[in-house]
Design a protein around this motif. Structure first.
Motif, short mmCIF file in Angstrom:
data_model
loop_
_atom_site.label_atom_id
_atom_site.label_comp_id
_atom_site.label_asym_id
_atom_site.label_seq_id
_atom_site.Cartn_x
_atom_site.Cartn_y
_atom_site.Cartn_z
N ALA A 59 7.48 -35.83 -91.41
CA ALA A 59 6.31 -35.19 -92.02
C ALA A 59 5.65 -34.23 -91.04
CB ALA A 59 5.31 -36.24 -92.49
N SER A 60 5.57 -34.63 -89.75
CA SER A 60 4.96 -33.75 -88.75
C SER A 60 5.80 -32.49 -88.54
CB SER A 60 4.80 -34.50 -87.43
OG SER A 60 6.06 -34.83 -86.87
N LEU A 61 7.13 -32.61 -88.68
CA LEU A 61 7.99 -31.43 -88.59
C LEU A 61 7.72 -30.48 -89.76
CD1 LEU A 61 11.43 -32.97 -87.52
CD2 LEU A 61 9.76 -31.79 -86.08
N VAL A 62 7.51 -31.05 -90.94
CA VAL A 62 7.21 -30.23 -92.11
C VAL A 62 5.87 -29.53 -91.94
CG1 VAL A 62 6.69 -30.29 -94.59
CG2 VAL A 62 8.59 -31.64 -93.67
N PHE A 63 4.86 -30.25 -91.42
CA PHE A 63 3.53 -29.66 -91.26
C PHE A 63 3.53 -28.57 -90.20
CE2 PHE A 63 1.64 -34.03 -92.57
CZ PHE A 63 2.12 -33.83 -93.85
N GLY A 64 4.39 -28.70 -89.18
CA GLY A 64 4.46 -27.71 -88.12
C GLY A 64 3.46 -28.00 -87.01
N GLN A 65 3.65 -27.32 -85.88
CA GLN A 65 2.74 -27.51 -84.76
C GLN A 65 1.35 -27.03 -85.14
OE1 GLN A 65 3.88 -25.42 -81.20
NE2 GLN A 65 2.89 -26.90 -79.87
N TYR A 66 0.36 -27.89 -84.92
CA TYR A 66 -1.02 -27.60 -85.31
C TYR A 66 -1.12 -27.23 -86.79
CZ TYR A 66 -1.58 -27.36 -80.24
OH TYR A 66 -1.55 -27.65 -78.89
N ASP A 67 -0.25 -27.82 -87.62
CA ASP A 67 -0.25 -27.60 -89.08
C ASP A 67 -0.03 -26.13 -89.44
OD1 ASP A 67 -0.75 -30.28 -89.33
OD2 ASP A 67 -2.89 -30.06 -89.69
N GLN A 68 0.73 -25.40 -88.61
CA GLN A 68 0.89 -23.97 -88.88
C GLN A 68 1.69 -23.71 -90.16
OE1 GLN A 68 3.09 -22.03 -85.79
NE2 GLN A 68 4.89 -23.34 -85.95
N ASN A 69 2.64 -24.60 -90.49
CA ASN A 69 3.39 -24.41 -91.73
C ASN A 69 2.49 -24.59 -92.96
OD1 ASN A 69 5.66 -23.99 -90.20
ND2 ASN A 69 6.50 -26.04 -90.51
N LEU A 70 1.59 -25.55 -92.88
CA LEU A 70 0.66 -25.77 -93.99
C LEU A 70 -0.31 -24.59 -94.12
CD1 LEU A 70 -0.23 -29.57 -93.58
CD2 LEU A 70 1.58 -28.50 -94.94
N ALA A 71 -0.76 -24.06 -92.98
CA ALA A 71 -1.66 -22.90 -93.02
C ALA A 71 -0.95 -21.71 -93.66
CB ALA A 71 -2.13 -22.55 -91.61
#
Length: 384
Positions: free
Chosen positions: A41-53
């Protein structure tokens, strides 16, 4: 223990967007997803949630992660699309693939195509095509143009691809060639490119044939190292499994059981292109890529790629792929630069046609130079 509230700038932006949706009275839907593996899940979200942003900016939704849970809030259709994108990215992470911003863009484009093809049916059965190599695993197309390109490569023995820089023409062609080698479909790979660069000639460069051609084929080497281990590339070059063949020295050869790639084909003359096309032998595949907007041939010489596309695009058994400015995947700024140049060229063509239609019209009192107009256009360009 109760988790502490997230006060990061990204969360504040998301909260502001959520308040904007409520203020405008837009119907909002909340979709909650739970992923089994926190690490994935953290890989999907990206570092500092950059993928979600990035997902928030592209789709205009609000995404709130909490551990292995994530909540998507926005208009119903968009929120459901965002949840499908996150599920797709999680499946890729579970398969061992990296999840980058480019992969987020690819998953969004994929979901757009799925939604247009199957607006009410199950969309999980449709996905962009992919190539698989031992080093990188599956590499999936990032937009509909790349998907069509990969399908053409798998379906036809000869494929012509044209389009602007940064669309992945050469990179995907090299990946496809490596996959054919690894599957045993062909026995060797032949890489070729016209040596037309700033007026230089091969004879003025030091070294043997490979060392002379190396500077011209460096982009292909970079792509090879992306899809193959460096030691395998070096061994392939030593054994002849990977061959560097300057376009000027291809005459008289018959290329059998090989995948042949001609890069920067817009700089091949008509005579060179005809000679190259007729080298195709039994059990071989041929891929020709180029950008017609970056022709370095001397004035008065026709581009072999442009001519070949006109003559062969509709010939049975030959595949054709066309990329546009919006298909650039290298960097968003590259896409905007390409679009600015294309807009300037289109405007110049329109002005020439208008002048030919009205030869008696008085010239404009003042017309800014091409460089000044291009600078102003780049300054006005904004991300979509």
């Amino acid at each position: 223990m109760t988790p502490k509230p997230d006060r990061s700038p990204r969360r504040e932006v998301a909260q502001t967007r959520g308040e904007t949706l409520a203020r405008e009275g837009l119907p909002a839907t909340e979709v909650t997803l739970t992923f089994e593996d926190n690490r994935l899940a953290s890989l999907v979200f990206g570092q500092y949630d950059q993928n979600l942003a990035h997902l928030e900016r592209r789709l205009g939704v609000v995404v709130n992660p909490n551990g292995n849970h994530v909540t998507v809030k926005g208009p119903r259709e968009t929120a459901e699309q965002a949840s499908r994108v996150l599920k797709t990215l999680y499946a890729r992470a579970k398969a061992g693939a990296a999840v980058t911003l480019g992969d987020v863009d690819g998953a969004i484009e994929e979901s757009n195509v799925q939604r247009s093809l199957f607006p009410t049916a199950d969309t999980s059965k449709t996905a962009f095509d992919a190539i698989v190599t031992r080093k990188r695993g599956p590499v999936r197309a990032r937009n509909a143009a790349q998907d069509a390109y990969l399908r053409q490569l798998k379906r036809h023995e000869l494929v012509l691809a044209e389009g602007p820089a940064g669309t992945g023409k050469t990179w995907l062609a090299v990946g496809h060639a490596v996959s054919l080698i690894e599957q045993g479909v062909v026995e060797r790979m032949i890489l070729s490119r016209p040596a037309v660069e700033a007026g230089e000639r091969l004879g003025f460069l030091p070294g043997d044939m490979r060392e002379k051609v190396d500077p011209y084929l460096r982009p292909i080497y970079d792509a090879l190292n992306d899809f193959m281990e460096a030691r395998h590339v070096e061994r392939g070059l030593q054994t002849g499994m990977i061959e560097i063949a300057p376009l000027a020295f291809m005459r008289g050869r018959t290329l059998t059981n090989a995948v042949v790639l001609l890069d920067e084909a817009q700089n091949a003359t008509s005579m060179q292109m005809k000679m190259f096309l007729t080298r195709l032998g039994e059990g071989s595949r041929m891929i020709i890529t180029g950008d017609p907007s970056q022709i370095d041939l001397p004035p008065g010489q026709r581009s072999g790629l442009v001519e070949a596309v006109k003559l062969l695009k509709d010939v049975e058994g030959i595949g054709y792929a066309r990329f546009e400015e919006g298909d650039v995947v290298r960097h968003d700024l590259v896409r905007r630069i390409v679009m600015a140049y294309e807009t300037a060229a289109r405007r110049e063509r329109d002005e020439r046609e208008e002048a030919m239609r009205n030869p008696g019209a008085a010239p404009e009192a003042h017309r800014e130079g091409d460089s000044e107009g291009l600078k102003r256009m780049l300054a006005r360009e904004r991300p979509r």
